[in-house]
Motif scaffolding. Sequence first.
Motif, PDB file in Angstrom:
ATOM      1  N   SER A 186     -82.722 -48.689 -46.703  1.00 55.36           N
ATOM      2  CA  SER A 186     -84.059 -48.071 -46.832  1.00 55.36           C
ATOM      3  C   SER A 186     -84.887 -47.998 -45.679  1.00 55.36           C
ATOM      4  O   SER A 186     -85.715 -47.360 -45.681  1.00 55.36           O
ATOM      5  CB  SER A 186     -84.608 -48.677 -48.157  1.00 55.36           C
ATOM      6  OG  SER A 186     -83.889 -48.644 -49.243  1.00 55.36           O
ATOM      7  N   LEU A 187     -84.423 -48.747 -44.732  1.00 61.57           N
ATOM      8  CA  LEU A 187     -85.362 -48.705 -43.291  1.00 61.57           C
ATOM      9  C   LEU A 187     -85.164 -47.461 -42.724  1.00 61.57           C
ATOM     10  O   LEU A 187     -83.747 -47.570 -41.930  1.00 61.57           O
ATOM     11  CB  LEU A 187     -85.142 -50.162 -42.853  1.00 61.57           C
ATOM     12  CG  LEU A 187     -85.911 -51.298 -43.257  1.00 61.57           C
ATOM     13  CD1 LEU A 187     -85.278 -52.713 -42.391  1.00 61.57           C
ATOM     14  CD2 LEU A 187     -87.280 -51.038 -43.017  1.00 61.57           C
ATOM     15  N   ALA A 188     -86.188 -46.750 -42.416  1.00 65.36           N
ATOM     16  CA  ALA A 188     -86.128 -45.738 -41.354  1.00 65.36           C
ATOM     17  C   ALA A 188     -85.547 -46.393 -39.783  1.00 65.36           C
ATOM     18  O   ALA A 188     -85.908 -47.522 -39.612  1.00 65.36           O
ATOM     19  CB  ALA A 188     -87.026 -44.938 -41.264  1.00 65.36           C
ATOM     20  N   ARG A 235     -81.474 -34.274 -45.685  1.00 62.53           N
ATOM     21  CA  ARG A 235     -82.652 -34.114 -44.817  1.00 62.53           C
ATOM     22  C   ARG A 235     -83.445 -35.300 -44.734  1.00 62.53           C
ATOM     23  O   ARG A 235     -84.111 -35.602 -43.690  1.00 62.53           O
ATOM     24  CB  ARG A 235     -83.429 -32.764 -45.092  1.00 62.53           C
ATOM     25  CG  ARG A 235     -82.585 -31.471 -44.743  1.00 62.53           C
ATOM     26  CD  ARG A 235     -83.522 -30.337 -44.722  1.00 62.53           C
ATOM     27  NE  ARG A 235     -83.868 -30.044 -46.346  1.00 62.53           N
ATOM     28  CZ  ARG A 235     -85.154 -29.599 -46.482  1.00 62.53           C
ATOM     29  NH1 ARG A 235     -85.983 -30.057 -45.843  1.00 62.53           N
ATOM     30  NH2 ARG A 235     -85.346 -29.631 -47.966  1.00 62.53           N
ATOM     31  N   CYS A 236     -83.856 -35.960 -45.765  1.00 60.87           N
ATOM     32  CA  CYS A 236     -84.767 -37.141 -45.838  1.00 60.87           C
ATOM     33  C   CYS A 236     -83.963 -38.341 -45.022  1.00 60.87           C
ATOM     34  O   CYS A 236     -84.806 -39.165 -44.637  1.00 60.87           O
ATOM     35  CB  CYS A 236     -84.917 -37.686 -47.269  1.00 60.87           C
ATOM     36  SG  CYS A 236     -85.653 -36.625 -48.384  1.00 60.87           S
ATOM     37  N   LEU A 237     -82.794 -38.273 -44.945  1.00 61.93           N
ATOM     38  CA  LEU A 237     -82.139 -39.380 -44.459  1.00 61.93           C
ATOM     39  C   LEU A 237     -81.509 -39.313 -42.942  1.00 61.93           C
ATOM     40  O   LEU A 237     -80.860 -39.943 -42.153  1.00 61.93           O
ATOM     41  CB  LEU A 237     -80.875 -39.863 -45.185  1.00 61.93           C
ATOM     42  CG  LEU A 237     -80.968 -40.369 -46.464  1.00 61.93           C
ATOM     43  CD1 LEU A 237     -79.810 -40.416 -47.399  1.00 61.93           C
ATOM     44  CD2 LEU A 237     -81.905 -41.733 -46.397  1.00 61.93           C
ATOM     45  N   THR A 238     -82.236 -38.023 -42.410  1.00 66.14           N
ATOM     46  CA  THR A 238     -81.911 -37.626 -40.974  1.00 66.14           C
ATOM     47  C   THR A 238     -82.405 -38.766 -40.013  1.00 66.14           C
ATOM     48  O   THR A 238     -83.444 -39.103 -40.181  1.00 66.14           O
ATOM     49  CB  THR A 238     -82.247 -36.306 -40.610  1.00 66.14           C
ATOM     50  OG1 THR A 238     -81.785 -35.991 -39.332  1.00 66.14           O
ATOM     51  CG2 THR A 238     -83.713 -35.966 -40.693  1.00 66.14           C
ATOM     52  N   ARG A 239     -81.886 -39.126 -38.822  1.00 71.94           N
ATOM     53  CA  ARG A 239     -82.183 -39.996 -37.865  1.00 71.94           C
ATOM     54  C   ARG A 239     -83.711 -39.627 -37.400  1.00 71.94           C
ATOM     55  O   ARG A 239     -84.541 -40.520 -36.888  1.00 71.94           O
ATOM     56  CB  ARG A 239     -81.481 -40.708 -37.209  1.00 71.94           C
ATOM     57  CG  ARG A 239     -80.113 -41.286 -37.875  1.00 71.94           C
ATOM     58  CD  ARG A 239     -79.024 -41.719 -36.700  1.00 71.94           C
ATOM     59  NE  ARG A 239     -79.801 -42.845 -35.811  1.00 71.94           N
ATOM     60  CZ  ARG A 239     -79.932 -43.957 -36.100  1.00 71.94           C
ATOM     61  NH1 ARG A 239     -79.317 -44.578 -37.314  1.00 71.94           N
ATOM     62  NH2 ARG A 239     -80.365 -45.096 -35.420  1.00 71.94           N
ATOM     63  N   ASP A 240     -83.716 -38.393 -37.140  1.00 76.15           N
ATOM     64  CA  ASP A 240     -84.887 -37.749 -36.426  1.00 76.15           C
ATOM     65  C   ASP A 240     -86.073 -37.570 -37.345  1.00 76.15           C
ATOM     66  O   ASP A 240     -86.303 -36.864 -38.346  1.00 76.15           O
ATOM     67  CB  ASP A 240     -84.268 -36.507 -36.005  1.00 76.15           C
ATOM     68  CG  ASP A 240     -85.772 -35.927 -34.959  1.00 76.15           C
ATOM     69  OD1 ASP A 240     -86.589 -36.687 -34.945  1.00 76.15           O
ATOM     70  OD2 ASP A 240     -85.316 -34.674 -34.449  1.00 76.15           O
TER      71      ASP A 240
END
Length: 306
Positions: A186-188, A235-240
């Motif tokens: 859950s950590l970006a 899209r929420c989980l993209t690294r950018d």
Amino acid sequence: MERAHTERPQGHSPRQIGPYYLITRLDPAGPGFPPAPERRFIARSADGDRTVLVRTPGEGVDPERFLVEADAARRLLGPWVSPVAELSPPSDSPWYASPYLPSLPLPVALAVHGGPLPERTVRAIGTALAETLAGAHATGITHAGLSPAAVLLAGDGPRLTCFGAVRAAAPDGEQRSGLPGLEPGSLAPEQASGGRPRPPGDVYALGAVLAYAATGHTVPDSAELPESLRSLISRCLTRDPAARPTAAEVLHSLPPASTAPASTVLDSSTSLLTPGWLPGRVVAAVARQSAEVLAAELRVPQTHGA
């Protein structure tokens, strides 16, 4: 529900936190569940008039920062927030309390249901959380603590907890990956490396929570996700961070699949949080918890005084 065992919180007597007597721990004991940055207990006042959800810092969480974040959480408003109603006095070990509402942590709900939740439930969770985050972001607030354990499922909708958990776990600039209490999926990435929590990090965590609700994993393979939610969650989980949608964009992408996008935030959440939004086993477990807490009322020690 998955039964939890009352345990002694650090710095407190075995059965009491501040003025409240413990009934049971909300979070399950034992392995197999995502970590929570708080220890959460259902408790009652000595006079029996108030039942609360009382929280203490989890392992590795700085007590002073925990209270600072709990105090800041008073600014987080909305129907899907578990509000901070009371903070521990300076002379006490740190805790804060919210009014008790029968509910299950999201990981427990999956265990009770026997696996991933139905798509309707996932969408309902997503709209309530996205609505709360969109409102917070519009006023300059970042939640900085969303994870599966931070979400409680009540009969009338989800409740968001664990405000500021990332900031409480470590100051900005310090590596947060692997710290106790923080769910790594859950950590970006920018927060895991010590970056200041910002709204795109909340959106990443929202994607992880939806992925968890839909698959049982915060970082699933794309093929595991429901087809109608696959693009949005990915899209929420993209690294950018710049490539992630805003919370408001997530909200307007999550009405029931059979309806057109809602014209207002309120329409979006109320269209999903109708009777039947929770699976039957989860509803039964919430009702059972409520009955058990009510039955515990007479066992709460009473204050004898003047």
